[in-house]
Enzyme design. Structure first.
Site, PDB file in Angstrom:
ATOM      1  N   SER A 108       0.813  -1.211   0.000  1.00 41.28           N
ATOM      2  CA  SER A 108       0.000   0.000   0.000  1.00 41.28           C
ATOM      3  C   SER A 108       0.852   1.269   0.000  1.00 41.28           C
ATOM      4  O   SER A 108       1.998   1.276   0.468  1.00 41.28           O
ATOM      5  CB  SER A 108      -0.911   0.003   1.231  1.00 41.28           C
ATOM      6  OG  SER A 108      -0.165  -0.191   2.405  1.00 41.28           O
ATOM      7  N   GLN A 110       1.805   4.230   1.816  1.00 40.06           N
ATOM      8  CA  GLN A 110       1.756   4.287   3.273  1.00 40.06           C
ATOM      9  C   GLN A 110       2.832   5.206   3.825  1.00 40.06           C
ATOM     10  O   GLN A 110       3.740   5.635   3.121  1.00 40.06           O
ATOM     11  CB  GLN A 110       1.951   2.882   3.850  1.00 40.06           C
ATOM     12  CG  GLN A 110       3.271   2.221   3.440  1.00 40.06           C
ATOM     13  CD  GLN A 110       3.385   0.784   3.940  1.00 40.06           C
ATOM     14  OE1 GLN A 110       4.167   0.517   4.844  1.00 40.06           O
ATOM     15  NE2 GLN A 110       2.625  -0.134   3.354  1.00 40.06           N
ATOM     16  N   HIS A 112       4.649   5.874   8.072  1.00 43.57           N
ATOM     17  CA  HIS A 112       4.632   5.448   9.468  1.00 43.57           C
ATOM     18  C   HIS A 112       4.708   6.681  10.357  1.00 43.57           C
ATOM     19  O   HIS A 112       5.487   7.602  10.095  1.00 43.57           O
ATOM     20  CB  HIS A 112       5.790   4.500   9.755  1.00 43.57           C
ATOM     21  CG  HIS A 112       5.808   3.327   8.821  1.00 43.57           C
ATOM     22  ND1 HIS A 112       4.783   2.413   8.761  1.00 43.57           N
ATOM     23  CD2 HIS A 112       6.700   2.927   7.881  1.00 43.57           C
ATOM     24  CE1 HIS A 112       5.055   1.512   7.840  1.00 43.57           C
ATOM     25  NE2 HIS A 112       6.206   1.801   7.285  1.00 43.57           N
ATOM     26  N   LYS A 135       7.847   3.997  13.724  1.00 46.45           N
ATOM     27  CA  LYS A 135       8.300   2.852  12.935  1.00 46.45           C
ATOM     28  C   LYS A 135       9.196   3.306  11.790  1.00 46.45           C
ATOM     29  O   LYS A 135       8.909   3.044  10.625  1.00 46.45           O
ATOM     30  CB  LYS A 135       7.084   2.096  12.390  1.00 46.45           C
ATOM     31  CG  LYS A 135       7.418   0.716  11.830  1.00 46.45           C
ATOM     32  CD  LYS A 135       6.198   0.143  11.128  1.00 46.45           C
ATOM     33  CE  LYS A 135       6.544  -1.143  10.420  1.00 46.45           C
ATOM     34  NZ  LYS A 135       5.507  -1.576   9.494  1.00 46.45           N
ATOM     35  N   GLU A 137      12.159   2.796   9.269  1.00 45.68           N
ATOM     36  CA  GLU A 137      12.611   1.497   8.776  1.00 45.68           C
ATOM     37  C   GLU A 137      13.634   1.661   7.661  1.00 45.68           C
ATOM     38  O   GLU A 137      13.724   2.717   7.026  1.00 45.68           O
ATOM     39  CB  GLU A 137      11.422   0.650   8.307  1.00 45.68           C
ATOM     40  CG  GLU A 137      10.583   1.277   7.224  1.00 45.68           C
ATOM     41  CD  GLU A 137       9.281   0.522   6.959  1.00 45.68           C
ATOM     42  OE1 GLU A 137       8.815  -0.219   7.845  1.00 45.68           O
ATOM     43  OE2 GLU A 137       8.722   0.697   5.877  1.00 45.68           O
ATOM     44  N   HIS A 277       5.641   6.051   1.012  1.00 46.26           N
ATOM     45  CA  HIS A 277       6.360   5.020   0.264  1.00 46.26           C
ATOM     46  C   HIS A 277       5.451   3.840  -0.045  1.00 46.26           C
ATOM     47  O   HIS A 277       4.380   3.685   0.547  1.00 46.26           O
ATOM     48  CB  HIS A 277       7.593   4.526   1.052  1.00 46.26           C
ATOM     49  CG  HIS A 277       7.270   3.881   2.362  1.00 46.26           C
ATOM     50  ND1 HIS A 277       6.980   4.611   3.494  1.00 46.26           N
ATOM     51  CD2 HIS A 277       7.172   2.571   2.743  1.00 46.26           C
ATOM     52  CE1 HIS A 277       6.727   3.789   4.497  1.00 46.26           C
ATOM     53  NE2 HIS A 277       6.829   2.541   4.072  1.00 46.26           N
ATOM     54  N   ARG A 296      -2.330   3.981   5.848  1.00 48.39           N
ATOM     55  CA  ARG A 296      -2.441   3.629   4.422  1.00 48.39           C
ATOM     56  C   ARG A 296      -3.443   4.523   3.705  1.00 48.39           C
ATOM     57  O   ARG A 296      -4.401   4.987   4.309  1.00 48.39           O
ATOM     58  CB  ARG A 296      -2.901   2.171   4.267  1.00 48.39           C
ATOM     59  CG  ARG A 296      -1.969   1.156   4.872  1.00 48.39           C
ATOM     60  CD  ARG A 296      -2.516  -0.263   4.713  1.00 48.39           C
ATOM     61  NE  ARG A 296      -1.603  -1.243   5.302  1.00 48.39           N
ATOM     62  CZ  ARG A 296      -1.603  -1.596   6.566  1.00 48.39           C
ATOM     63  NH1 ARG A 296      -2.481  -1.077   7.400  1.00 48.39           N
ATOM     64  NH2 ARG A 296      -0.739  -2.482   7.023  1.00 48.39           N
ATOM     65  N   LYS A 302      -6.917  -3.069   2.646  1.00 46.51           N
ATOM     66  CA  LYS A 302      -6.965  -2.868   4.101  1.00 46.51           C
ATOM     67  C   LYS A 302      -7.568  -1.497   4.444  1.00 46.51           C
ATOM     68  O   LYS A 302      -7.817  -0.674   3.570  1.00 46.51           O
ATOM     69  CB  LYS A 302      -5.554  -2.973   4.693  1.00 46.51           C
ATOM     70  CG  LYS A 302      -4.946  -4.363   4.609  1.00 46.51           C
ATOM     71  CD  LYS A 302      -3.579  -4.366   5.264  1.00 46.51           C
ATOM     72  CE  LYS A 302      -2.926  -5.742   5.194  1.00 46.51           C
ATOM     73  NZ  LYS A 302      -1.564  -5.735   5.734  1.00 46.51           N
TER      74      LYS A 302
END
Length: 424
Positions: A108, A110, A112, A135, A137, A277, A296, A302
């Protein structure tokens, strides 16, 4: 018997629908190589391997002399294993989650949240935002890897707004002109504000409007491609690819706003809080703060939260080349390449042991770490392990803080290892 502080793990597989199928998946290959009795279903997606102590994927301990059955429980009983600094800084919890991803179709669109927003979202909507942590990453490519990451330079977005009338219709003439004018003024705050308006107007389009425009666009590009025309001015190849995976999804239009980043094996991208991203295809190792919070807004069946996403994003345009995060060769060990992001929660190491080396020391760190074998075989010994351990492709070891590991290499072509840790 001496306390066992280094031990093998059996890690949790997540079968998300976007994962590669069966043994096409790096995740499935690693699982099958580590455990020859594992059954790999050729029709099943093997999307993620979770190496850590997150409640949704707590690794099992593969040593029946240890009373705790999972890594999370063992760390709770033995918090000193984290290292003194890590234990204090992260309240006795392993601060990172280490993963392998095998991506067949797009994830998706999205981002964070940062810690402040994560706490707020978790308090308001715990069913959608399962914890209160941020989050950030990092992804390191294992095979050629593609993702959308961060906003493109404004000149590129403006060029698409001129070349793609269907996009301009959804964004609106006024917002499109404001973005073009802000670009000429060289005012970063003005550019960010205009970009926010454009992207928000797109993502909040009424469903009938964007489905109609998307269908028109797909038909037009398909026709042009069939006639042998160059569709790169409309980002045609990528648009058609995403539309085939997610027909009628607003996220398809994100290809005009976000950079396409291509990574070769060993190259990395770092995704800070609020960075938009979407991974598109390929295999990577990934490390992140120990969280599962994702906001998202498209390319997904979702829960989507367009308002929160559009509010929170970092609207700073930058070229795709700026998204590639450099590895630094360790001055102490030429086999080690460090990926050290600007957050305290995790650091990644790529360890390439050449075939000329037959004995290698995985050095002690002031942090617990998780070691993954990608290539090669060895026999591992440690004063903190009760017995020798056979390492091969797919093996995962937990190494407590201040413990080292001796490897006696058995493979003729060296080894490739990845190690996740927390270097405070």
């Amino acid at each position: 018997m001496a306390e066992i502080r280094v031990f093998p793990l059996a890690c949790v597989v997540q079968n998300y629908s976007w994962g590669k199928l069966g043994l096409q998946s790096e995740v499935a290959q690693l699982v099958a190589s580590d455990d020859p009795t594992a059954h790999i279903d050729p029709e099943q997606p093997y999307a993620e391997l979770w190496m850590g102590a997150h409640p949704k994927g707590d690794a099992a301990i593969r040593d029946n002399r240890i009373p705790q059955k999972t890594l999370g429980r063992w760390i709770s009983a033995n918090p000193a294993c984290l290292g003194a600094k890590v234990k204090d800084a992260f309240q006795g919890r392993l601060p990172f989650l280490f993963k392998v991803l095998s991506v067949r179709s797009a994830l998706s669109i999205q981002a964070h949240p940062n810690k402040e927003l994560a706490a707020k979202l978790h308090a308001q909507f715990p069913q959608h935002y399962p914890d209160a942590n941020h989050k950030p990453e990092m992804a390191i490519a294992l095979t050629p890897f593609e993702g959308l990451c961060g906003f493109r330079p404004v000149e590129e977005i403006s060029a698409f707004l001129r070349a793609v009338p269907e996009l301009r219709a959804l964004v609106g003439e006024v917002a499109a002109e404001q973005l073009e004018q802000s670009s000429a003024s060289h005012d970063p705050r003005g550019v960010s504000a205009a970009l926010r308006v454009c992207f928000t107007r797109l993502m909040k389009s009424e469903k009938k409007a964007f489905v109609d425009q998307l269908n028109t666009l797909v038909q037009r590009i398909s026709r042009e491609a069939a006639e042998g025309q160059d569709t790169s001015g409309s980002n045609g190849d990528l648009l058609l690819r995403l539309h085939a995976q997610f027909p009628g999804d607003i996220g398809c239009f994100a290809v005009y706003f976000l950079n396409l980043v291509r990574l070769e094996p060993g190259e990395a991208m770092f995704l800070a809080a609020n960075e938009p991203h979407a991974y598109l295809q390929g295999d990577c190792v990934e490390c992140m703060a120990c969280s599962d919070n994702t906001v998202r807004a498209g390319l997904t069946p979702k829960f989507i939260d367009v308002l929160t996403l559009c509010e929170m994003l970092n609207y700073t345009p930058a070229p795709s080349s700026s998204k590639i995060f450099p590895a630094v060769q360790s001055p102490l060990d030429p086999s080690v390449f460090l990926y050290d992001p600007p957050v305290p929660d995790f650091t990644l190491m790529r360890i390439e042991i050449p075939s000329s080396i037959k004995l290698y020391l995985v050095s002690a760190l002031d942090s617990a770490s998780i070691l993954l074998v990608l290539r090669g075989t060895a026999v591992a010994t440690s004063t903190a392990a009760a017995s020798e351990m056979s390492l091969r492709r797919g093996s995962v070891l937990f190494i407590s803080a201040n413990e080292s590991l001796s490897l006696r290499l058995a493979s003729p072509d060296g080894m490739l290892l990845f190690r996740a840790c927390c270097l405070l």
